[in-house]
Design a protein around this motif. Sequence first.
Motif, PDB file in Angstrom:
ATOM      1  N   THR A  11       7.421  -3.419  -3.809  1.00 41.56           N
ATOM      2  CA  THR A  11       7.148  -3.583  -2.385  1.00 41.56           C
ATOM      3  C   THR A  11       8.404  -3.457  -1.541  1.00 41.56           C
ATOM      4  N   SER A  50       0.829  -1.211   0.000  1.00 41.43           N
ATOM      5  CA  SER A  50       0.000   0.000   0.000  1.00 41.43           C
ATOM      6  C   SER A  50       0.857   1.253   0.000  1.00 41.43           C
ATOM      7  N   ARG A  67       2.286   1.716  -3.515  1.00 42.36           N
ATOM      8  CA  ARG A  67       1.226   2.146  -4.432  1.00 42.36           C
ATOM      9  C   ARG A  67       0.885   3.616  -4.234  1.00 42.36           C
ATOM     10  N   ALA A 113      -7.791   2.334  -4.073  1.00 42.60           N
ATOM     11  CA  ALA A 113      -6.324   2.325  -4.011  1.00 42.60           C
ATOM     12  C   ALA A 113      -5.831   1.954  -2.620  1.00 42.60           C
ATOM     13  N   ASN A 114      -6.354   2.636  -1.595  1.00 45.63           N
ATOM     14  CA  ASN A 114      -5.932   2.322  -0.230  1.00 45.63           C
ATOM     15  C   ASN A 114      -7.073   2.404   0.777  1.00 45.63           C
TER      16      ASN A 114
END
Length: 361
Positions: free
Chosen positions: A156, A146, A149, A195-196
């Motif tokens: 990551t 997250s 992103r 998205a989050n």
Amino acid sequence: MASATNHPKTVASHVRPNDRLGRPLGVLRLSLTARCNLACPYCLPDGKEPPGLLTLEQRLGVIGAAVNLGARSLRLTGGEPLLHGGLEELIAAVQPLRATHPERPGLREIALTSNGLLLTAERAQLLRAAGLDRITLSLDGTTAGSVARMTGLADTAAGERALAAVLAAIEHARAAGFDPARGALKLNAVIHRGANDDQVLPLAALARERGLELRLIEFMDVGSRNGWQSEAVLSAAEMLEQIGSSWPLEPLGRTAHATASRWRYQDGRGSLAVVASVSAPFCGDCNRLRVTADGVAYSCLFAAPGSGLDLKPWLKEESSAAELKLAIAALWNQRSDRYSEERNTTKSANSKHAEMAYLGG
């Protein structure tokens, strides 16, 4: 990026404290750089500075004029302000503008907004020693994926490093004396549906665990690059419902001129805030003036590109502090911005906005 819209000879000599809607000037948000070490999709900075950055002396002139016009809070922004090498020097130089008595006008607080990646233990100590009062750090997720992103990082692994850096920055700031119990250390999170939005509860849990006030911010249509659509907005009410279902909340309200409405956890584990610029606009008492790193003043976060007032003509050696004050006063006096309240009207449809990283967020 913008040109002066007034000339010293045309500035009104009468200085009023309020704009056309009766709103006073109370907060100066001063951008120190348009550069950032991240590429968050809701901001998307240029990665380079505009020409003609202000000098230390010019910044002090702008701050002094704003304080004389009623600004009591200075927030230093970017881009990423920790990229600015003269940050501590500026904070130290501003100290004489502080209010030394309850009845004496002057600055009441100096605050900083940062992504935290460069906030080492040493830097936190230096900022505190220079006279910084508050730090707000940004973190839009609690997992490596997250974070990657929401910050535009490659993978990551980079997200894991960034997350670790921000979590360390929180503790560096705390150790330097930025006490979250006094509101001197807070956490910002922009929430983007799809998205989050799965990070609302984890972020709340993280903030509760670390004794921080979390400020959840609705995804806003700032700039023209982030592909904003109303469907991507997770409203403050939805965020509160999610969190309240796990940890019951009670309202604390929104103080005058504040951007956030605050809530208290009923179990005594701190507080939460939401910034609902889209679903519950607060234009009615907005008191913020934004000045970019190259000295252009804007009276609204959603202003059109090139619509600001270039202050540099009044920042030349031959200009006086009084002329600069009158120029800023003239800009504020004619202000009638209330974009968030008009977002869904014909007047604001298809309007273009200056970029967030340039305006200073």
